[in-house]
Design an enzyme around this catalytic site. Structure first.
Site, PDB file in Angstrom:
ATOM      1  N   SER A 171       0.838  -1.198   0.000  1.00  0.00           N
ATOM      2  CA  SER A 171       0.000   0.000   0.000  1.00  0.00           C
ATOM      3  C   SER A 171       0.875   1.251   0.000  1.00  0.00           C
ATOM      4  O   SER A 171       1.905   1.282   0.667  1.00  0.00           O
ATOM      5  CB  SER A 171      -0.897   0.014   1.234  1.00  0.00           C
ATOM      6  OG  SER A 171      -1.750  -1.095   1.181  1.00  0.00           O
TER       7      SER A 171
ATOM      8  N   CYS B 119       2.664   2.343  -2.395  1.00  0.00           N
ATOM      9  CA  CYS B 119       3.914   2.202  -3.158  1.00  0.00           C
ATOM     10  C   CYS B 119       3.678   2.278  -4.659  1.00  0.00           C
ATOM     11  O   CYS B 119       4.448   1.731  -5.442  1.00  0.00           O
ATOM     12  CB  CYS B 119       4.635   0.937  -2.763  1.00  0.00           C
ATOM     13  SG  CYS B 119       5.287   1.012  -1.097  1.00  0.00           S
TER      14      CYS B 119
ATOM     15  N   LYS C 130       0.814   1.535  -6.821  1.00  0.00           N
ATOM     16  CA  LYS C 130      -0.010   0.684  -7.693  1.00  0.00           C
ATOM     17  C   LYS C 130      -0.971   1.517  -8.549  1.00  0.00           C
ATOM     18  O   LYS C 130      -1.015   1.374  -9.766  1.00  0.00           O
ATOM     19  CB  LYS C 130      -0.838  -0.315  -6.871  1.00  0.00           C
ATOM     20  CG  LYS C 130      -0.071  -1.504  -6.348  1.00  0.00           C
ATOM     21  CD  LYS C 130      -0.972  -2.493  -5.651  1.00  0.00           C
ATOM     22  CE  LYS C 130      -1.711  -1.879  -4.495  1.00  0.00           C
ATOM     23  NZ  LYS C 130      -0.870  -1.319  -3.421  1.00  0.00           N
TER      24      LYS C 130
ATOM     25  N   SER D 187      -7.156   9.000   4.223  1.00  0.00           N
ATOM     26  CA  SER D 187      -8.490   9.306   3.688  1.00  0.00           C
ATOM     27  C   SER D 187      -8.581   8.786   2.251  1.00  0.00           C
ATOM     28  O   SER D 187      -7.572   8.683   1.555  1.00  0.00           O
ATOM     29  CB  SER D 187      -8.750  10.812   3.737  1.00  0.00           C
ATOM     30  OG  SER D 187      -7.757  11.516   3.025  1.00  0.00           O
TER      31      SER D 187
ATOM     32  N   PHE E 255       6.349   8.209 -12.195  1.00  0.00           N
ATOM     33  CA  PHE E 255       5.031   8.460 -12.797  1.00  0.00           C
ATOM     34  C   PHE E 255       5.035   8.033 -14.270  1.00  0.00           C
ATOM     35  O   PHE E 255       5.403   6.898 -14.568  1.00  0.00           O
ATOM     36  CB  PHE E 255       4.630   9.928 -12.570  1.00  0.00           C
ATOM     37  CG  PHE E 255       4.579  10.262 -11.088  1.00  0.00           C
ATOM     38  CD1 PHE E 255       3.475   9.897 -10.333  1.00  0.00           C
ATOM     39  CD2 PHE E 255       5.652  10.885 -10.450  1.00  0.00           C
ATOM     40  CE1 PHE E 255       3.426  10.163  -8.955  1.00  0.00           C
ATOM     41  CE2 PHE E 255       5.614  11.156  -9.078  1.00  0.00           C
ATOM     42  CZ  PHE E 255       4.491  10.792  -8.348  1.00  0.00           C
TER      43      PHE E 255
ATOM     44  N   ASN F 239       7.813   6.085 -15.872  1.00  0.00           N
ATOM     45  CA  ASN F 239       7.960   4.647 -15.614  1.00  0.00           C
ATOM     46  C   ASN F 239       7.634   3.823 -16.859  1.00  0.00           C
ATOM     47  O   ASN F 239       7.960   2.629 -16.928  1.00  0.00           O
ATOM     48  CB  ASN F 239       7.080   4.217 -14.436  1.00  0.00           C
ATOM     49  CG  ASN F 239       7.548   4.840 -13.121  1.00  0.00           C
ATOM     50  OD1 ASN F 239       8.731   5.167 -12.972  1.00  0.00           O
ATOM     51  ND2 ASN F 239       6.634   5.020 -12.184  1.00  0.00           N
TER      52      ASN F 239
END
Ligand code: GDP
Ligand code: MN
Length: 376
Positions: A37, A39, A41, A155, A284, A287
């Site tokens: 989480s 990282c 995805k 959130s 971003f 990649n």
């Protein structure tokens, strides 16, 4: 529950995104990626590739169910109807496709509210209009002087995937989509910047070991506070439905399936920092350069260079044109000291946590890695 059912029925239920990537010739491949989480995805699944004429489409951003079909293809579905993601940090700049997706029919939890009925969070990158006030997630008028975030760090938004502008045309296909590459990764900052930008596992067994050895910084989504490097094998630590050793044996058993076309397994680290604390890699959409290398590797191309931990791109095999100054040496640097410690730590972790259930193949991978590192 799904991971347990998958074990009994011979498939895999994983904490993975699925993306389809099309090259300029119109050829398409699907990849699944497991990152813990926070990282990256969702960012990877919804990315706008910067590589000219390459296209990325999303099948899902969090959960993947896969099984080999009669022809030996690893066929995947995303069992979810929507995206359920952390809001802070989501902005037009960081994730434009997520922002487009959440414009309607979306539930927000513990975000801040604007006095004109909108939503708000840290890193939304949007100025408040004059006269507009913020109500924090605690329901009080927000004052930056209080030193607290306006939105809870965990959130979230919950939004229909069908609204995503780059949703894959086959995202609900009953035939599923064929996975040709699996990507593991995590967030390793300065203490672990000897984990290169990308490497490819030497075999299926080695790839399963790479998944088992995943480590990352703990995040707001799990129980830790602050920055702690923690083990999160297969990004499944919070979600294992049964014994981890048996889970490893189940993954290894996929290689025994008749005609199985085993996907290649990769590991990425988008998050290396330089001494000044700046990211070494633009990340971003950039990649997509790494995805291009993986795409080529699946086709048996891409100039692999053997290192003790796996294959990395040969000089020039990763397209860096137009990126400006990139410290490639640092991005792929791996020190012997770091990896000696890392393999000790992984061995200790597996021995302590999995103990007698550790499959012999994984034990062998640990010893083989140790051996290769000793010769660095
Ligand atoms: P998920 O929880 O695994 O879906 O992670 P997200 O995709 O929501 O991303 C988590 C955080 O990582 C966000 O703050 C993103 O802005 C950031 N992030 C995503 N991709 C990259 C990247 O390639 N490089 C860097 N430096 N940060 C990224
Ligand atoms: Mn996500």
């Amino acid at each position: 529950m799904a991971s347990r059912l998958a074990k009994e029925e011979g498939w895999l239920a994983e904490h993975m995104l699925i993306l389809g990537i099309t090259n300029p010739k119109g050829q398409k491949k699907y990849f699944a990626a497991a990152f813990p989480s926070t990282c990256a995805k969702t960012n990877l699944a919804l990315m706008n590739p910067t590589q000219p004429r390459w296209k990325v489409e999303s099948v899902g951003d969090d959960i993947t169910w896969v099984k080999f079909d009669q022809q030996g293809n690893l066929q995947a579905i995303n069992p979810e109807n929507g995206f359920f993601d952390v809001a802070p940090g989501t902005s037009v700049r960081t994730n434009p496709n997520a922002i487009k997706t959440i414009q309607k029919n979306t539930i927000f939890t513990t975000v801040a509210e604007t006095s004109d009925g909108g939503v708000y969070w840290e890193g939304i990158d949007k100025l408040l209009a004059s006269g507009i006030k913020l109500i924090s997630w605690k329901g009080k008028e927000w004052d930056p002087k209080d030193g607290e975030p306006c939105a809870h760090p965990n959130s979230r938004f919950c939004t229909p995937a069908s609204q995503c502008p780059i949703i894959d045309p086959d995202w609900e296909s009953p035939e599923r989509v064929p996975i040709e590459g699996i990507i593991f990764g995590g967030s390793f900052l300065s203490p672990a910047k000897d984990v290169p930008l990308v490497y490819e596992a030497l075999s299926w067994q080695h790839g399963v070991f790479v998944g088992a050895a995943m480590r990352s910084e703990a995040t707001a989504a799990v129980e830790y506070k602050g920055k702690i490097i923690t083990h999160d094998p297969f990004a499944m630590r919070p979600f294992f439905g049964y014994n981890f050793g048996q889970y490893l044996a189940h993954w290894l058993s996929m290689a025994q399936r008749p005609a199985a076309k085993l996907p290649k397994i990769f590991h990425v680290n988008w998050f290396q920092e330089d001494k000044a604390g700046r990211f070494l890699w633009a990340g971003f959409g950039e990649n997509s350069r790494v995805l291009e290398w993986m795409f080529n590797r699946v086709d048996g191309e891409g100039g692999p260079q053997l290192t003790p931990i796996g294959y990395i791109p040969h000089e020039g095999a990763l397209d860096l044109r137009g990126l400006g100054v990139v410290d490639v040496k640092e991005l792929f640097h791996m020190s012997k000291e770091f990896w000696e410690e890392e393999v000790e730590e992984i061995q200790k972790y597996l021995e302590e946590q999995v103990n007698a259930d550790l499959p012999p193949e994984i034990k062998n991978e640990v010893l083989a890695l140790k051996q290769r590192i000793s010769q660095m």
